[in-house]
Write a protein that holds these residues in place. Sequence first.
Motif, PDB file in Angstrom:
ATOM      1  N   THR A 151       0.833  -1.204   0.000  1.00  0.00           N
ATOM      2  CA  THR A 151       0.000   0.000   0.000  1.00  0.00           C
ATOM      3  C   THR A 151       0.870   1.257   0.000  1.00  0.00           C
ATOM      4  N   ILE A 152       1.938   1.216   0.770  1.00  0.00           N
ATOM      5  CA  ILE A 152       2.814   2.381   0.880  1.00  0.00           C
ATOM      6  C   ILE A 152       3.403   2.758  -0.477  1.00  0.00           C
ATOM      7  N   VAL A 153       3.816   1.763  -1.288  1.00  0.00           N
ATOM      8  CA  VAL A 153       4.409   2.111  -2.582  1.00  0.00           C
ATOM      9  C   VAL A 153       3.439   2.873  -3.470  1.00  0.00           C
ATOM     10  N   VAL A 154       2.156   2.657  -3.262  1.00  0.00           N
ATOM     11  CA  VAL A 154       1.148   3.357  -4.064  1.00  0.00           C
ATOM     12  C   VAL A 154       0.835   4.731  -3.488  1.00  0.00           C
ATOM     13  N   GLU A 155       0.788   4.840  -2.169  1.00  0.00           N
ATOM     14  CA  GLU A 155       0.253   6.042  -1.530  1.00  0.00           C
ATOM     15  C   GLU A 155       1.303   7.067  -1.106  1.00  0.00           C
ATOM     16  N   THR A 156       2.543   6.664  -0.931  1.00  0.00           N
ATOM     17  CA  THR A 156       3.533   7.570  -0.357  1.00  0.00           C
ATOM     18  C   THR A 156       4.003   8.627  -1.362  1.00  0.00           C
ATOM     19  N   GLY A 157       4.488   9.754  -0.839  1.00  0.00           N
ATOM     20  CA  GLY A 157       5.078  10.793  -1.686  1.00  0.00           C
ATOM     21  C   GLY A 157       4.091  11.526  -2.567  1.00  0.00           C
ATOM     22  N   ARG A 158       2.852  11.643  -2.126  1.00  0.00           N
ATOM     23  CA  ARG A 158       1.846  12.355  -2.924  1.00  0.00           C
ATOM     24  C   ARG A 158       1.609  13.755  -2.346  1.00  0.00           C
ATOM     25  N   PRO A 159       1.038  14.672  -3.141  1.00  0.00           N
ATOM     26  CA  PRO A 159       0.767  16.022  -2.644  1.00  0.00           C
ATOM     27  C   PRO A 159      -0.265  16.030  -1.519  1.00  0.00           C
ATOM     28  N   GLN A 160      -0.375  17.184  -0.842  1.00  0.00           N
ATOM     29  CA  GLN A 160      -1.380  17.351   0.203  1.00  0.00           C
ATOM     30  C   GLN A 160      -2.778  17.098  -0.357  1.00  0.00           C
ATOM     31  N   ARG A 161      -3.618  16.463   0.444  1.00  0.00           N
ATOM     32  CA  ARG A 161      -4.995  16.176   0.026  1.00  0.00           C
ATOM     33  C   ARG A 161      -5.892  17.377   0.312  1.00  0.00           C
ATOM     34  N   VAL A 162      -5.972  18.277  -0.641  1.00  0.00           N
ATOM     35  CA  VAL A 162      -6.870  19.425  -0.542  1.00  0.00           C
ATOM     36  C   VAL A 162      -7.649  19.526  -1.848  1.00  0.00           C
ATOM     37  N   ASP A 163      -8.785  20.155  -1.797  1.00  0.00           N
ATOM     38  CA  ASP A 163      -9.625  20.280  -2.987  1.00  0.00           C
ATOM     39  C   ASP A 163      -8.845  20.931  -4.132  1.00  0.00           C
ATOM     40  N   GLY A 164      -8.910  20.306  -5.277  1.00  0.00           N
ATOM     41  CA  GLY A 164      -8.259  20.846  -6.460  1.00  0.00           C
ATOM     42  C   GLY A 164      -6.794  20.485  -6.604  1.00  0.00           C
ATOM     43  N   ALA A 165      -6.236  19.768  -5.622  1.00  0.00           N
ATOM     44  CA  ALA A 165      -4.823  19.399  -5.709  1.00  0.00           C
ATOM     45  C   ALA A 165      -4.607  18.265  -6.702  1.00  0.00           C
ATOM     46  N   SER A 166      -3.417  18.194  -7.232  1.00  0.00           N
ATOM     47  CA  SER A 166      -3.054  17.084  -8.108  1.00  0.00           C
ATOM     48  C   SER A 166      -2.952  15.797  -7.299  1.00  0.00           C
ATOM     49  N   VAL A 167      -3.308  14.684  -7.902  1.00  0.00           N
ATOM     50  CA  VAL A 167      -3.116  13.385  -7.259  1.00  0.00           C
ATOM     51  C   VAL A 167      -1.637  13.016  -7.283  1.00  0.00           C
ATOM     52  N   ASN A 168      -0.971  13.341  -8.375  1.00  0.00           N
ATOM     53  CA  ASN A 168       0.456  13.054  -8.515  1.00  0.00           C
ATOM     54  C   ASN A 168       1.271  14.336  -8.359  1.00  0.00           C
ATOM     55  N   PRO A 169       2.491  14.233  -7.834  1.00  0.00           N
ATOM     56  CA  PRO A 169       3.328  15.427  -7.763  1.00  0.00           C
ATOM     57  C   PRO A 169       3.725  15.891  -9.158  1.00  0.00           C
ATOM     58  N   PRO A 170       3.794  17.186  -9.380  1.00  0.00           N
ATOM     59  CA  PRO A 170       4.184  17.686 -10.699  1.00  0.00           C
ATOM     60  C   PRO A 170       5.677  17.558 -10.920  1.00  0.00           C
ATOM     61  N   ILE A 171       6.094  17.700 -12.171  1.00  0.00           N
ATOM     62  CA  ILE A 171       7.521  17.737 -12.498  1.00  0.00           C
ATOM     63  C   ILE A 171       7.984  19.189 -12.383  1.00  0.00           C
ATOM     64  N   ASP A 172       8.843  19.455 -11.429  1.00  0.00           N
ATOM     65  CA  ASP A 172       9.337  20.812 -11.218  1.00  0.00           C
ATOM     66  C   ASP A 172      10.665  20.974 -11.946  1.00  0.00           C
ATOM     67  N   LEU A 173      10.681  21.807 -12.965  1.00  0.00           N
ATOM     68  CA  LEU A 173      11.866  21.953 -13.816  1.00  0.00           C
ATOM     69  C   LEU A 173      12.707  23.177 -13.478  1.00  0.00           C
ATOM     70  N   SER A 174      12.405  23.853 -12.387  1.00  0.00           N
ATOM     71  CA  SER A 174      13.173  25.047 -12.039  1.00  0.00           C
ATOM     72  C   SER A 174      14.557  24.671 -11.520  1.00  0.00           C
ATOM     73  N   SER A 175      15.558  25.439 -11.956  1.00  0.00           N
ATOM     74  CA  SER A 175      16.921  25.221 -11.478  1.00  0.00           C
ATOM     75  C   SER A 175      17.275  26.135 -10.309  1.00  0.00           C
ATOM     76  N   THR A 176      16.481  27.160 -10.072  1.00  0.00           N
ATOM     77  CA  THR A 176      16.761  28.077  -8.969  1.00  0.00           C
ATOM     78  C   THR A 176      15.447  28.526  -8.342  1.00  0.00           C
ATOM     79  N   PHE A 177      15.506  28.965  -7.075  1.00  0.00           N
ATOM     80  CA  PHE A 177      14.303  29.235  -6.302  1.00  0.00           C
ATOM     81  C   PHE A 177      14.459  30.545  -5.537  1.00  0.00           C
ATOM     82  N   VAL A 178      13.360  31.176  -5.246  1.00  0.00           N
ATOM     83  CA  VAL A 178      13.370  32.454  -4.529  1.00  0.00           C
ATOM     84  C   VAL A 178      13.925  32.246  -3.126  1.00  0.00           C
ATOM     85  N   SER A 179      14.936  33.026  -2.762  1.00  0.00           N
ATOM     86  CA  SER A 179      15.541  32.912  -1.437  1.00  0.00           C
ATOM     87  C   SER A 179      16.250  34.219  -1.111  1.00  0.00           C
ATOM     88  N   ALA A 180      15.496  35.193  -0.592  1.00  0.00           N
ATOM     89  CA  ALA A 180      16.047  36.526  -0.368  1.00  0.00           C
ATOM     90  C   ALA A 180      16.850  36.631   0.920  1.00  0.00           C
TER      91      ALA A 180
END
Length: 414
Positions: free
Chosen positions: A20-49
């Motif tokens: 069961t864990i292999v199917v359910e683990t590592g998924r996004p937060q369960r909120v209305d409108g959220a993706s079931v699967n995590p998206p592919i994040d292609l950013s190489s840098t992130f905001v960090s002031a």
Amino acid sequence: MTQPEPASSPARHPEFAPDTIVVETGRPQRVDGASVNPPIDLSSTFVSAGDISNSPYAYARFDTPAWTPFEVALGQLEHASLPGLVFGSGLAAISAVISLVPAGGTLIIPTHSYQGALASAEQIAGRQNFDLVTVDIADTEAVIAALDEAGQSTSGRVPAEGAAASAGAAEGRTASATAPGMLWIESPTNPMLEVADVPALTAAAKDRGFLVSVDNTFATPLLQTPLDLGADIVVHSVTKYLAGHSDVVLGAVVTSSTGLREELHTERSMRGGIAGPFEVWLALRGLRTLAVRLDRAQANAQAIAERLAAHPAVVETRYPGLPNDPGHARAAAQMNGFGAIISFTAESADKATAIAEAVRLWTPATSLGGVESLIERRRRHPSEPVTVPEGLIRLSVGIENLDDLWADLEAALA
């Protein structure tokens, strides 16, 4: 840099089984409108002031949300208290762990380890000036003797011994520096399928202050969780069973020690052994079907091993699921299954090559752990240990129809 927040997952509930864990683990937060699967994040840098050490993500060579779901999933599957660390290849992960062996220390490694691990160990030992000792990992007394000999040769250098060293290893960053060395375990081994007494060896190594690393690629966390058996570090070639479709090259390391994870994270960041976002997304997608793939492949492997063991053209068959296999009792005691790798020996190198060339359904190719069945004479690789028989053939049994697989292999044997 602060540890990124893991993806939400009901798999953290202890009542869930591993399949069961292999199917359910590592998924996004369960909120209305959220993706079931995590998206592919292609950013190489992130905001960090502000202070970069307080940013969960700043630059993708250090950490990226593209890795986090898979790292969280693997950490949970291996029963670690921390997320894993994904690397650009299995050998990158192996090399990072071996690099923890301190100068003047000793790395004890199975004679029949994966050839890439042996080659990497030899190169790193030369650069970092530590001793490299190979052992029959299935011979518990011989391994303990090697630990004793290695501990005596480094006793003047290492300030902590026995339980004190093990406690230091659990506490933090100086774990690798204070250890007299590392015991590297493959179980089952590649390609001889020897089975180590993992609990006994980890206990003996920890008593002597050694770090213990286990390559769990063949078993996967569904069949064996080495951290529960006393290991400090678990290594995977994600390319194999975890991703499962022969379409990515990745590795991973898992530990419950904050200090060891920091050291390995630094090694990954500074050496640049990082993974691409799309490859890690594919690995997580492949992980979802690990349980069903492994169940089918294991069932096929058990039946094929039994038929090979009775075939007149086969000199020897090695598979832990065979009752007369030397590793059967150990595997039954410490694993939840016997895996899907078989090794058998033909009478000569020429005969083994002819078998590998005669198949039509099996694919003559290196690697393992995909859905397709692969066949390979291992000594065709010049770097394979000379103790591997010339006629040894390794089978990675896939999920095809059992009768089709056997008919093809039986025809090739003839």
